[in-house]
Design an enzyme around this catalytic site. Structure first.
Site, mmCIF file in Angstrom:
data_model
loop_
_atom_site.group_PDB
_atom_site.id
_atom_site.type_symbol
_atom_site.label_atom_id
_atom_site.label_comp_id
_atom_site.label_asym_id
_atom_site.label_seq_id
_atom_site.Cartn_x
_atom_site.Cartn_y
_atom_site.Cartn_z
ATOM 1 N N LYS A 225 0.797 -1.233 0.000
ATOM 2 C CA LYS A 225 0.000 0.000 0.000
ATOM 3 C C LYS A 225 0.829 1.282 0.000
ATOM 4 O O LYS A 225 0.329 2.352 0.368
ATOM 5 C CB LYS A 225 -1.005 0.029 1.171
ATOM 6 C CG LYS A 225 -1.826 -1.213 1.358
ATOM 7 C CD LYS A 225 -2.341 -1.796 0.074
ATOM 8 C CE LYS A 225 -3.411 -0.962 -0.596
ATOM 9 N NZ LYS A 225 -3.757 -1.559 -1.923
ATOM 10 N N HIS B 36 6.956 -7.480 -2.181
ATOM 11 C CA HIS B 36 6.758 -6.797 -0.902
ATOM 12 C C HIS B 36 7.687 -7.383 0.154
ATOM 13 O O HIS B 36 7.571 -7.049 1.336
ATOM 14 C CB HIS B 36 5.322 -6.973 -0.408
ATOM 15 C CG HIS B 36 4.286 -6.204 -1.183
ATOM 16 N ND1 HIS B 36 4.484 -4.913 -1.617
ATOM 17 C CD2 HIS B 36 3.026 -6.539 -1.556
ATOM 18 C CE1 HIS B 36 3.386 -4.503 -2.247
ATOM 19 N NE2 HIS B 36 2.505 -5.464 -2.232
ATOM 20 N N SER C 56 -4.281 3.140 4.377
ATOM 21 C CA SER C 56 -4.496 2.476 3.093
ATOM 22 C C SER C 56 -4.564 0.955 3.279
ATOM 23 O O SER C 56 -5.402 0.271 2.682
ATOM 24 C CB SER C 56 -3.372 2.863 2.131
ATOM 25 O OG SER C 56 -3.607 2.319 0.863
#
Ligand code: A3P
Length: 296
Positions: free
Chosen positions: A48, A110, A140
């Site tokens: 995010k 990630h 987010s």
């Protein structure tokens, strides 16, 4: 597609010292043994932080001119495989990456820096990291976890707020992620560390710095096309970049392209939460060189 077609939300568990869900560990052997190529570009982010934005920027920079058909025929997650993912509704990220015939390959991760497959370092690949201030990143992440069945149950805002501070998030604590990637720059010079807030404030300048890192010299027209195409509203309305129709996501709960702003945290944090967060933040963030802005 409706959420009902997707498996139940995954639990969190400890994986090599990092909280994870099985979607990112099921294919671990292939992830660990992934063979990077010297011209691969690894896009690394905490979830995010603006992954899709930077992915599309890079995709347009490399292929917007030479392969315009790509822009209307392939969704962003097909163009930029998510390395460690194994969602079953599509082939695992390693397989998608292996099948890419384009050069360079743009690959998203990630993973915290210590879990990145070693071939990326051996091949001396370029890495583009995007960091986002913790408060907006948290907000987010909260809305994302509400709308996707691929994430553990978020619980209510207060619960999620505490969990984020405790680092019990998929891919581990935000604090470690942004700091350890920052510190990796000391030993791996080919990491370009960008900040979401800088991109919002002066996109043109950040695009120039990115191009300089990549050794690209796009024309004025090409740059204009990248700027236009990657504007928030354009990406939100573009079915190739807005994640519409991906199984397990419920846009009625929250759209993937939600607000795209700096400072939305102010509409979520109470004053007491903000103070508590700031105090904890001071304790967690020890590197004075790494500074995030929560307003621009
Ligand atoms: P918000 O939820 O705050 O709106 P990721 O791609 O890493 O999952 O990050 C998603 C976040 O980046 C979302 O933040 C999304 O709206 C924002 N984002 C995506 N494209 C953007 C763009 N072109 N400009 C600004 N923000 C963008």
């Amino acid at each position: 597609m409706e959420n009902a077609e997707f498996p139940p939300r995954p639990p969190l568990f400890d994986f090599e010292g990092v909280s994870m869900s099985h979607y990112f560990t099921d294919n671990w052997e292939n992830v660990q043994n992934f063979q990077a190529r010297p011209d691969d570009i690894l896009i690394a982010t905490y979830p995010k932080a603006g992954t899709t934005w930077i992915s599309y920027i890079l995709d347009l920079l490399y292929f917007g001119q030479s392969d315009p058909e790509r822009e209307t025929s392939l969704r962003i997650y097909e163009r930029v495989p998510f390395l460690e993912s194994d969602f079953r509704v599509m082939p695992p990220g390693t397989e998608l990456a292996d099948k890419l015939t384009t050069s360079p390959r743009l690959i998203k991760t990630h993973l915290p820096v210590q879990l990145v497959p070693k071939s990326f370092w051996e091949q001396n690949c370029r890495v583009v990291y995007v960091g986002r201030n913790a408060k907006d990143n948290l907000v987010s992440f909260f809305h994302f976890d509400r709308m996707t069945m691929a994430e553990p149950e978020p619980g209510d805002w207060n619960h999620f707020f505490q969990r984020f501070m405790d680092g019990k998030m998929v891919f581990g604590p935000w604090y470690d992620h942004v700091t350890n990637w920052w510190e990796k720059k000391q030993t791996h010079s080919k990491i370009h560390y960008m900040l979401y807030e800088d991109m919002i404030e002066d996109f043109g300048q950040e695009l120039d710095k990115l191009c300089s890192f990549l050794g690209l010299s796009p024309s004025v027209e090409e740059k204009a096309r990248v700027m236009e195409g990657t504007q928030f509203d354009n990406m939100k309305n573009n079915s190739m970049t807005n994640y519409s129709n991906l199984p397990g996501m419920d846009f009625k709960v929250s759209p993937f392209m939600r607000k795209g702003k700096v400072g939305d945290w102010k509409d979520h944090f109470t004053v007491a939460q903000s103070e508590k967060f700031d105090e904890h933040y001071q304790k967690m963030m020890k590197n004075p060189d790494l500074q995030f802005r929560t307003v621009v």
